[in-house]
Design a protein around this motif. Sequence first.
Motif, mmCIF file in Angstrom:
data_model
loop_
_atom_site.group_PDB
_atom_site.id
_atom_site.type_symbol
_atom_site.label_atom_id
_atom_site.label_comp_id
_atom_site.label_asym_id
_atom_site.label_seq_id
_atom_site.Cartn_x
_atom_site.Cartn_y
_atom_site.Cartn_z
ATOM 1 N N SER A 1 16.471 -3.720 7.253
ATOM 2 C CA SER A 1 17.767 -3.285 6.738
ATOM 3 C C SER A 1 17.837 -1.764 6.630
ATOM 4 N N LYS B 1 17.074 0.815 3.212
ATOM 5 C CA LYS B 1 16.219 0.237 2.176
ATOM 6 C C LYS B 1 14.886 0.972 2.106
ATOM 7 N N LYS C 1 11.053 -0.112 -2.841
ATOM 8 C CA LYS C 1 11.492 -0.846 -4.034
ATOM 9 C C LYS C 1 12.320 -2.062 -3.650
ATOM 10 N N ASP C 2 13.160 -1.910 -2.638
ATOM 11 C CA ASP C 2 14.005 -3.024 -2.196
ATOM 12 C C ASP C 2 13.171 -4.182 -1.663
ATOM 13 N N TYR C 3 12.008 -3.876 -1.079
ATOM 14 C CA TYR C 3 11.135 -4.915 -0.522
ATOM 15 C C TYR C 3 10.088 -5.389 -1.527
ATOM 16 N N HIS C 4 10.103 -4.831 -2.753
ATOM 17 C CA HIS C 4 9.153 -5.211 -3.812
ATOM 18 C C HIS C 4 7.703 -4.952 -3.388
#
Length: 264
Positions: free
Chosen positions: A99, A102, A105-108
């Motif tokens: 994406s 991103k 943090k967005d992917y953890h």
Amino acid sequence: MIKLNDRISFDLFGNTAGISLVGASGMGKTTLLTYILLVASKIGAQILIIDVKRADLASLSEVLKNGEKVVAATADEACRLLRVSNNNLNRRFEKHHSSFGKNWKDYHLRPVIIVCDETSALMAEAGKNKAELIRLLRQIVLRGRQGGMFTILGSQRLEANVVDRSLTLQLGTRIVMGHADNDTYRMAYPTLGDMKLLPFVSNKPGHGLILSDSLTVDNQTLISETPQPFIAPNMAQVDVPYVLNELQKRADLGKFIDEPYWEY
């Protein structure tokens, strides 16, 4: 957030690739580095250490998980650690790029902190490894913010003949401990212009100046070109190895995704 005192804090994982931390011997650089590592460990960050002085931070290899792999005490070991870190960062970008816009943090993803306690000593010892060390540091610093890998470079001075200025200027949080000469202040705070604008700081261990693109003063985000004075937390009574071990045990790593390709 790294809380330096009741008034001042900064976001270690904000819009910055990391920290440059300079100051004369005995002014509290290693103590502040240790404090930052403990705060980061509390939220489960992966800690990587380069300490060619073979001093306090190097001794944490006995406490950190896979300590022999995540702590480097020689230039050769530092090269290996940075090489593996750069490969891990490459794998992260290969795996997590679906994406636009991103970040980690967005992917953890689990944040990673690479600490070099005395960068000038590392480069002095590096010999034939120096070019590779600088190349690897540059790649990590330039790409680390998006990939969740943050670098802290500590040194008595971070001159251009130690580490390229184009690299250190990427480190958005800049701290000077104790008194320093004007050249050191100019290298740390190049946008300040007039050194007479620097706030007064006592030449005592733990006293310093901080400028950061993620600085909070009195609960307000501060956007300023003027460094702020602070007194770092007193760590004299802290049993660092014990506390670090406990923090690692209690950290909730389940909130980060599994990365089976990761080497450490």
